[in-house]
Design a protein around this motif. Structure first.
Motif, PDB file in Angstrom:
ATOM      1  N   ALA A  52      -6.264   2.662   3.665  1.00 21.22           N
ATOM      2  CA  ALA A  52      -5.209   2.731   2.650  1.00 21.22           C
ATOM      3  C   ALA A  52      -5.830   2.675   1.259  1.00 21.22           C
ATOM      4  N   ASP A  53      -5.187   3.343   0.304  1.00 24.73           N
ATOM      5  CA  ASP A  53      -5.690   3.344  -1.071  1.00 24.73           C
ATOM      6  C   ASP A  53      -5.730   1.922  -1.612  1.00 24.73           C
ATOM      7  N   LYS A  54      -6.781   1.621  -2.365  1.00 24.58           N
ATOM      8  CA  LYS A  54      -6.892   0.283  -2.942  1.00 24.58           C
ATOM      9  C   LYS A  54      -5.798   0.073  -3.991  1.00 24.58           C
TER      10      LYS A  54
ATOM     11  N   GLU B 133      -8.593  -4.135  -1.401  1.00 20.59           N
ATOM     12  CA  GLU B 133      -9.122  -3.021  -0.621  1.00 20.59           C
ATOM     13  C   GLU B 133      -8.843  -3.268   0.863  1.00 20.59           C
TER      14      GLU B 133
ATOM     15  N   THR C  78       0.839  -1.193   0.000  1.00 22.60           N
ATOM     16  CA  THR C  78       0.000   0.000   0.000  1.00 22.60           C
ATOM     17  C   THR C  78       0.878   1.248   0.000  1.00 22.60           C
ATOM     18  N   THR C  79       0.315   2.349  -0.445  1.00 19.87           N
ATOM     19  CA  THR C  79       1.106   3.580  -0.535  1.00 19.87           C
ATOM     20  C   THR C  79       1.598   4.064   0.823  1.00 19.87           C
ATOM     21  N   ASP C  80       0.865   3.721   1.896  1.00 21.09           N
ATOM     22  CA  ASP C  80       1.295   4.132   3.234  1.00 21.09           C
ATOM     23  C   ASP C  80       2.168   3.084   3.919  1.00 21.09           C
TER      24      ASP C  80
END
Length: 221
Positions: free
Chosen positions: A188-190, A183, A48-50
Protein backbone atom coordinates in the motif's frame (compact mmCIF):
# COMPACT_ATOMS: atom_id res chain seq x y z
CA UNK A 1 -78.69 11.72 16.24
CA UNK A 2 -75.73 13.91 17.28
CA UNK A 3 -75.99 17.51 16.03
CA UNK A 4 -73.78 18.38 13.05
CA UNK A 5 -71.80 20.96 15.03
CA UNK A 6 -71.02 18.44 17.77
CA UNK A 7 -69.87 15.85 15.21
CA UNK A 8 -67.53 18.37 13.55
CA UNK A 9 -66.05 19.35 16.90
CA UNK A 10 -65.44 15.70 17.77
CA UNK A 11 -63.72 15.07 14.42
CA UNK A 12 -61.46 18.11 14.87
CA UNK A 13 -60.53 17.04 18.42
CA UNK A 14 -59.74 13.50 17.22
CA UNK A 15 -57.53 14.75 14.42
CA UNK A 16 -55.67 17.01 16.85
CA UNK A 17 -55.10 14.07 19.20
CA UNK A 18 -53.70 11.88 16.39
CA UNK A 19 -51.39 14.68 15.26
CA UNK A 20 -50.12 15.20 18.81
CA UNK A 21 -49.41 11.47 19.19
CA UNK A 22 -47.58 11.38 15.87
CA UNK A 23 -45.42 14.35 16.82
CA UNK A 24 -44.74 12.88 20.22
CA UNK A 25 -43.65 9.57 18.68
CA UNK A 26 -41.38 11.32 16.20
CA UNK A 27 -39.79 13.37 18.95
CA UNK A 28 -39.24 10.31 21.11
CA UNK A 29 -37.53 8.53 18.21
CA UNK A 30 -35.14 11.44 17.69
CA UNK A 31 -34.21 11.54 21.36
CA UNK A 32 -33.60 7.80 21.46
CA UNK A 33 -31.44 7.96 18.34
CA UNK A 34 -29.43 10.85 19.72
CA UNK A 35 -28.90 9.04 23.01
CA UNK A 36 -27.06 6.15 21.35
CA UNK A 37 -24.71 8.30 19.30
CA UNK A 38 -21.10 7.81 20.34
CA UNK A 39 -19.01 10.71 21.57
CA UNK A 40 -16.53 11.87 18.88
CA UNK A 41 -12.94 10.71 19.49
CA UNK A 42 -10.12 13.21 19.19
CA UNK A 43 -7.13 12.56 16.95
CA UNK A 44 -6.54 11.91 13.26
CA UNK A 45 -8.44 9.19 11.39
CA UNK A 46 -7.16 8.08 7.99
CA UNK A 47 -6.47 4.95 5.95
CA UNK A 48 -4.39 3.58 3.08
CA UNK A 49 -5.64 4.34 -0.41
CA UNK A 50 -6.58 0.68 -0.92
CA UNK A 51 -8.41 0.51 2.42
CA UNK A 52 -6.22 -2.31 3.73
CA UNK A 53 -5.11 -0.56 6.94
CA UNK A 54 -7.03 1.96 9.03
CA UNK A 55 -5.29 4.51 11.27
CA UNK A 56 -7.48 5.80 14.07
CA UNK A 57 -7.22 8.30 16.94
CA UNK A 58 -3.64 9.31 16.16
CA UNK A 59 -2.46 12.04 18.53
CA UNK A 60 0.29 13.14 20.90
CA UNK A 61 -0.46 12.99 24.61
CA UNK A 62 -1.33 16.40 26.08
CA UNK A 63 1.12 17.32 28.86
CA UNK A 64 0.24 20.95 29.59
CA UNK A 65 0.01 24.33 27.91
CA UNK A 66 3.79 24.54 27.44
CA UNK A 67 3.92 21.28 25.48
CA UNK A 68 7.18 19.49 24.70
CA UNK A 69 10.54 21.21 24.27
CA UNK A 70 12.96 20.59 21.42
CA UNK A 71 14.89 17.36 22.01
CA UNK A 72 12.25 15.78 24.25
CA UNK A 73 10.22 12.63 23.61
CA UNK A 74 6.43 12.65 23.29
CA UNK A 75 4.08 9.65 23.75
CA UNK A 76 1.67 8.75 20.97
CA UNK A 77 -1.83 7.35 21.06
CA UNK A 78 -2.72 5.20 18.04
CA UNK A 79 -4.93 2.35 16.83
CA UNK A 80 -4.15 0.31 13.70
CA UNK A 81 -6.69 -1.98 12.00
CA UNK A 82 -5.63 -4.62 9.46
CA UNK A 83 -8.62 -5.05 7.14
CA UNK A 84 -7.07 -7.90 5.13
CA UNK A 85 -6.81 -11.68 5.53
CA UNK A 86 -2.99 -11.48 5.54
CA UNK A 87 -0.56 -10.12 8.17
CA UNK A 88 0.69 -6.59 7.57
CA UNK A 89 3.77 -4.92 9.03
CA UNK A 90 3.50 -1.17 9.63
CA UNK A 91 6.68 0.88 10.00
CA UNK A 92 6.48 4.39 11.46
CA UNK A 93 9.17 7.05 11.10
CA UNK A 94 9.37 10.84 10.98
CA UNK A 95 10.47 13.23 8.24
CA UNK A 96 10.99 17.00 8.00
CA UNK A 97 7.67 18.65 7.02
CA UNK A 98 6.94 21.52 4.67
CA UNK A 99 4.10 22.82 6.80
CA UNK A 100 3.96 25.53 9.48
CA UNK A 101 3.52 24.42 13.09
CA UNK A 102 4.61 20.88 12.21
CA UNK A 103 7.87 19.41 13.51
CA UNK A 104 9.75 16.16 12.98
CA UNK A 105 11.62 13.81 15.31
CA UNK A 106 14.82 11.77 15.16
CA UNK A 107 12.89 8.50 15.25
CA UNK A 108 9.70 6.77 16.35
CA UNK A 109 9.85 3.75 18.63
CA UNK A 110 8.84 1.93 21.79
CA UNK A 111 10.73 3.25 24.81
CA UNK A 112 11.20 0.89 27.73
CA UNK A 113 12.97 1.63 30.99
CA UNK A 114 13.77 -2.05 31.41
CA UNK A 115 16.53 -3.91 29.60
CA UNK A 116 13.98 -6.28 28.08
CA UNK A 117 11.34 -5.30 25.55
CA UNK A 118 7.80 -5.70 26.81
CA UNK A 119 4.50 -6.00 25.02
CA UNK A 120 2.56 -2.72 24.73
CA UNK A 121 -0.69 -2.68 26.67
CA UNK A 122 0.63 -3.16 30.21
CA UNK A 123 0.18 -0.26 32.61
CA UNK A 124 3.33 1.30 34.05
CA UNK A 125 4.43 4.23 36.16
CA UNK A 126 4.52 7.71 34.67
CA UNK A 127 7.23 7.98 31.95
CA UNK A 128 8.08 11.45 33.26
CA UNK A 129 9.79 9.94 36.33
CA UNK A 130 13.54 10.00 35.79
CA UNK A 131 15.31 6.66 36.43
CA UNK A 132 17.70 6.45 39.36
CA UNK A 133 21.42 5.87 38.94
CA UNK A 134 20.96 2.16 39.63
CA UNK A 135 18.03 1.75 37.23
CA UNK A 136 18.68 0.15 33.82
CA UNK A 137 19.07 2.52 30.90
CA UNK A 138 16.08 3.06 28.65
CA UNK A 139 15.97 0.97 25.50
CA UNK A 140 14.30 1.83 22.21
CA UNK A 141 12.68 -0.62 19.81
CA UNK A 142 11.92 0.81 16.34
CA UNK A 143 8.26 1.29 15.50
CA UNK A 144 7.87 -1.82 13.35
CA UNK A 145 4.46 -3.31 14.10
CA UNK A 146 3.15 -6.61 12.75
CA UNK A 147 -0.64 -6.91 12.74
CA UNK A 148 -2.30 -10.26 12.20
CA UNK A 149 -5.09 -10.88 9.68
CA UNK A 150 -8.22 -8.89 10.50
CA UNK A 151 -6.59 -7.78 13.75
CA UNK A 152 -6.00 -4.60 15.70
CA UNK A 153 -2.98 -3.03 17.41
CA UNK A 154 -3.65 -0.31 19.97
CA UNK A 155 -1.06 1.87 21.71
CA UNK A 156 -1.60 4.20 24.67
CA UNK A 157 0.77 6.52 26.62
CA UNK A 158 0.16 4.37 29.73
CA UNK A 159 1.71 1.27 28.09
CA UNK A 160 4.78 -0.19 29.81
CA UNK A 161 6.77 0.48 26.62
CA UNK A 162 4.90 3.44 25.11
CA UNK A 163 5.12 4.36 21.45
CA UNK A 164 6.90 7.71 21.28
CA UNK A 165 8.36 10.26 18.92
CA UNK A 166 11.97 10.52 20.07
CA UNK A 167 14.17 13.60 19.88
CA UNK A 168 11.80 16.31 18.67
CA UNK A 169 13.43 18.68 16.19
CA UNK A 170 11.41 21.61 17.50
CA UNK A 171 9.01 22.59 20.25
CA UNK A 172 5.70 20.71 20.09
CA UNK A 173 2.96 22.77 21.72
CA UNK A 174 -0.87 22.53 21.76
CA UNK A 175 -2.08 23.49 18.29
CA UNK A 176 1.04 22.04 16.63
CA UNK A 177 1.70 18.54 15.25
CA UNK A 178 4.51 16.08 14.56
CA UNK A 179 5.11 14.70 11.06
CA UNK A 180 4.86 10.88 10.79
CA UNK A 181 5.45 8.52 7.86
CA UNK A 182 3.58 5.18 7.74
CA UNK A 183 4.87 2.43 5.43
CA UNK A 184 3.15 -0.91 4.80
CA UNK A 185 4.53 -4.34 3.91
CA UNK A 186 1.55 -5.21 1.69
CA UNK A 187 2.51 -2.69 -0.97
CA UNK A 188 0.00 0.00 0.00
CA UNK A 189 1.14 3.56 -0.68
CA UNK A 190 2.89 5.15 2.28
CA UNK A 191 1.04 7.79 4.26
CA UNK A 192 2.43 11.05 5.60
CA UNK A 193 0.27 12.09 8.55
CA UNK A 194 0.51 14.96 11.03
CA UNK A 195 -0.26 13.84 14.60
CA UNK A 196 -1.66 16.77 16.62
CA UNK A 197 -1.22 17.39 20.32
CA UNK A 198 -4.33 16.07 22.07
CA UNK A 199 -6.98 18.43 23.40
CA UNK A 200 -7.08 18.58 27.22
CA UNK A 201 -10.12 17.07 28.94
CA UNK A 202 -10.66 20.34 30.83
CA UNK A 203 -9.77 23.94 29.91
CA UNK A 204 -6.49 25.34 31.15
CA UNK A 205 -6.78 27.56 34.25
CA UNK A 206 -6.79 31.30 33.70
CA UNK A 207 -4.11 33.46 35.21
CA UNK A 208 -4.86 35.90 38.01
CA UNK A 209 -7.23 38.65 36.94
CA UNK A 210 -5.95 42.19 36.75
CA UNK A 211 -7.58 44.73 39.05
CA UNK A 212 -10.65 46.12 37.36
CA UNK A 213 -10.36 43.58 34.49
CA UNK A 214 -14.00 42.52 34.62
CA UNK A 215 -15.41 45.34 36.73
CA UNK A 216 -18.30 47.24 35.08
CA UNK A 217 -17.76 50.89 34.32
CA UNK A 218 -19.67 53.27 36.57
CA UNK A 219 -21.69 56.05 34.98
CA UNK A 220 -20.17 59.45 35.36
CA UNK A 221 -16.58 58.11 35.75
Amino acid sequence: MRPLGTRRAALVAGAATVAALALGGCSAGQVAETAILETPIAGVDTQTTDGSVFIRNLQVEYNGIEGYAKGENAPLELSLFNQTAEPVTVTISSAPPDLPQVVSADQVGFVSAAATVTTPGEVAASPSVAPSASAPAATVRPARIEIGPLSTAMFRPSDLAPLQVIGLQGALTPGAAVNLVFEFSNGADKLVVQAPVATPLSPAPRGPAEIGEDAPELEGH
